[in-house]
Design an enzyme around this catalytic site. Sequence first.
Site, mmCIF file in Angstrom:
data_model
loop_
_atom_site.group_PDB
_atom_site.id
_atom_site.type_symbol
_atom_site.label_atom_id
_atom_site.label_comp_id
_atom_site.label_asym_id
_atom_site.label_seq_id
_atom_site.Cartn_x
_atom_site.Cartn_y
_atom_site.Cartn_z
ATOM 1 N N LYS A 114 0.838 -1.203 0.000
ATOM 2 C CA LYS A 114 0.000 0.000 0.000
ATOM 3 C C LYS A 114 0.872 1.252 0.000
ATOM 4 O O LYS A 114 0.612 2.203 -0.742
ATOM 5 C CB LYS A 114 -0.907 -0.019 1.229
ATOM 6 C CG LYS A 114 -2.008 1.034 1.219
ATOM 7 C CD LYS A 114 -2.801 1.027 2.526
ATOM 8 C CE LYS A 114 -3.492 -0.293 2.766
ATOM 9 N NZ LYS A 114 -4.282 -0.269 4.031
ATOM 10 N N ARG A 162 -18.519 10.446 2.581
ATOM 11 C CA ARG A 162 -19.329 9.651 1.664
ATOM 12 C C ARG A 162 -18.412 9.162 0.554
ATOM 13 O O ARG A 162 -17.749 9.971 -0.095
ATOM 14 C CB ARG A 162 -20.454 10.494 1.057
ATOM 15 C CG ARG A 162 -21.446 11.072 2.058
ATOM 16 C CD ARG A 162 -22.295 12.144 1.391
ATOM 17 N NE ARG A 162 -21.469 13.264 0.935
ATOM 18 C CZ ARG A 162 -21.872 14.169 0.036
ATOM 19 N NH1 ARG A 162 -23.059 14.062 -0.523
ATOM 20 N NH2 ARG A 162 -21.066 15.161 -0.307
ATOM 21 N N GLU A 163 -18.361 7.851 0.352
ATOM 22 C CA GLU A 163 -17.546 7.348 -0.750
ATOM 23 C C GLU A 163 -18.063 7.940 -2.058
ATOM 24 O O GLU A 163 -19.255 8.023 -2.293
ATOM 25 C CB GLU A 163 -17.586 5.819 -0.787
ATOM 26 C CG GLU A 163 -16.879 5.199 0.406
ATOM 27 C CD GLU A 163 -16.580 3.723 0.218
ATOM 28 O OE1 GLU A 163 -16.335 3.299 -0.928
ATOM 29 O OE2 GLU A 163 -16.577 3.003 1.232
ATOM 30 N N LYS A 173 -21.072 9.810 15.512
ATOM 31 C CA LYS A 173 -20.790 9.046 14.294
ATOM 32 C C LYS A 173 -21.678 7.812 14.179
ATOM 33 O O LYS A 173 -22.312 7.578 13.139
ATOM 34 C CB LYS A 173 -19.314 8.634 14.286
ATOM 35 C CG LYS A 173 -18.931 7.641 13.195
ATOM 36 C CD LYS A 173 -19.157 8.201 11.803
ATOM 37 C CE LYS A 173 -18.691 7.204 10.750
ATOM 38 N NZ LYS A 173 -18.909 7.704 9.392
ATOM 39 N N ASN A 210 -24.797 7.082 11.336
ATOM 40 C CA ASN A 210 -24.884 5.907 10.470
ATOM 41 C C ASN A 210 -26.150 5.104 10.741
ATOM 42 O O ASN A 210 -26.792 4.594 9.815
ATOM 43 C CB ASN A 210 -23.649 5.025 10.650
ATOM 44 C CG ASN A 210 -22.457 5.547 9.865
ATOM 45 O OD1 ASN A 210 -22.563 6.546 9.154
ATOM 46 N ND2 ASN A 210 -21.329 4.881 9.979
ATOM 47 N N CYS A 250 -19.184 0.460 6.006
ATOM 48 C CA CYS A 250 -19.551 1.251 7.191
ATOM 49 C C CYS A 250 -20.923 0.889 7.749
ATOM 50 O O CYS A 250 -21.021 0.321 8.827
ATOM 51 C CB CYS A 250 -19.495 2.739 6.857
ATOM 52 S SG CYS A 250 -17.828 3.341 6.512
ATOM 53 N N LYS A 288 -21.763 -2.921 9.215
ATOM 54 C CA LYS A 288 -21.014 -3.336 10.410
ATOM 55 C C LYS A 288 -21.167 -2.335 11.541
ATOM 56 O O LYS A 288 -21.133 -2.706 12.722
ATOM 57 C CB LYS A 288 -19.546 -3.589 10.068
ATOM 58 C CG LYS A 288 -18.739 -2.419 9.542
ATOM 59 C CD LYS A 288 -17.882 -1.784 10.601
ATOM 60 C CE LYS A 288 -16.979 -0.701 10.027
ATOM 61 N NZ LYS A 288 -16.276 0.074 11.089
ATOM 62 N N LYS A 334 -22.151 1.223 -4.223
ATOM 63 C CA LYS A 334 -22.733 2.505 -4.636
ATOM 64 C C LYS A 334 -21.945 3.023 -5.832
ATOM 65 O O LYS A 334 -20.815 2.569 -6.079
ATOM 66 C CB LYS A 334 -22.694 3.520 -3.488
ATOM 67 C CG LYS A 334 -21.283 3.915 -3.050
ATOM 68 C CD LYS A 334 -21.296 4.972 -1.959
ATOM 69 C CE LYS A 334 -21.807 6.304 -2.474
ATOM 70 N NZ LYS A 334 -21.691 7.380 -1.471
ATOM 71 N N ARG A 341 -17.353 -4.207 -0.587
ATOM 72 C CA ARG A 341 -17.583 -4.785 0.733
ATOM 73 C C ARG A 341 -19.081 -4.808 1.036
ATOM 74 O O ARG A 341 -19.761 -3.793 0.963
ATOM 75 C CB ARG A 341 -16.847 -3.977 1.804
ATOM 76 C CG ARG A 341 -15.335 -4.106 1.760
ATOM 77 C CD ARG A 341 -14.661 -3.196 2.775
ATOM 78 N NE ARG A 341 -14.863 -1.781 2.463
ATOM 79 C CZ ARG A 341 -14.458 -0.784 3.244
ATOM 80 N NH1 ARG A 341 -13.841 -1.060 4.385
ATOM 81 N NH2 ARG A 341 -14.656 0.472 2.887
#
Length: 440
Positions: free
Chosen positions: A36, A156-157, A212, A216, A268, A271, A330, A337
């Site tokens: 990475k 937000r992805e 947080k 969610n 997110c 889980k 999305k 995932r």
Amino acid sequence: MSKVVVIGTGYLGATHAACMAEIGHDVLGVDVDPSKLAKLEAGEVPFWEPGLEEVLQRNIAAGRLRFTASYADAAAFGDIFFLAVGTPQKKGEYAADVTYVNSVVENLAPLITGPAVLFGKSTVPVGTAERLGTMAHTLSPAGEDLEVAWNPEFLREGHAVEDTLHPDRLVLGVDRNRPRRAEEVAREVYAPLLAEGIPFIVTDLATAELVKTSANAFLATKISFINAISEVCDAAGADITVLADAIGHDDRIGRKFLNAGIGFGGGCLPKDIRAFMARAGELGADQALTFLREVDNINMRRRTGMVDVVRDTVGTLLGVQVAVLGAAFKPDSDDVRDSPALNVAGQLQLQGAGVTVYDPKANNNSRALFPTLGYASSALEACAKADVVLVLTEWREFRELVPADLEGVVRERRIIDGRNCLDVNVWRSAGWHYRGLGRP
């Protein structure tokens, strides 16, 4: 400007590091994964996020951003640290696994010899920050001069760069029993953002953690609510899209997150709501969040429900050729995932269908998880000789498809809109069997 260390260079950490450099800080990213780090040092983002690679490359070139695997280098570099490692779901449990979070403090704190602030950004069970603070004070030669504060992320992805550089709010949890420098340091780090008038909410550690997880949980509840109403619409012959528009005009409700479909996924929401339930139980407040179990159930039911819709449409799944458009959870992301789209594709194949998947960005990640599925390099290739086409991720190129694009390509003119993102009148008037979710 400040010297900032970001520990963890996954989705959250890489984005935060690049964006902190973008606003002028000198940033060091830390990770234990050499592959990475090699990609990031070469200016390559290991995942798809619009605009991030340009920010990364620009700041590496400017000398404001570099990377290391050394905690010693990190401790020597500066006195402002952001913790951005993952908190996955524990195997076989609902609870969050905070092993990586603990590891950061265990490795970093003994190397901190002077005043410093560690800002947690990871999503953690409430009470984690206080526990990490105690651990840090015990392990560090700096003692209580090493402060632990919590600064949750709300990314937000697909919009992560914008959400980091221009967030709708900044939340900071500080240890009320040891008020020192954390708020002052945070205001310095985020000065360019605060100059825009972005709300800055300072609270205690537990409240910051709960902000947080509560956000969610609320978003997940809103999605599952409209999907449950969609099921009622199917039974009653009503139209969920019109219904959502109508209730969305009420500003107490709002239209966002009221698009019925095959449900939420990603790394997110699923889980995090499970971990929230588990933590509430540990605190003796297990009855407070039992509704989230039904939120989760509704969401998972949408996936099996889509398989049923396909079977109802084609009669039998054995030998049927299915084109699946979309694999990411999305659009504008390559994240698969807990992806509803990929889950549906896998279920269809297990029940005897031939499945070909196409996603503009997520094919490689999908292939790693589901190597036995077929994959195509374009929507038209995926739809070749298909008996039914499924739109399961609302990428723009799928929303803009028109019947003429697929004429002579598919075997049967059947399309199932798993995101209610297509114009039903356009497809039906062209002679297609169109089916949406919660639509007559």
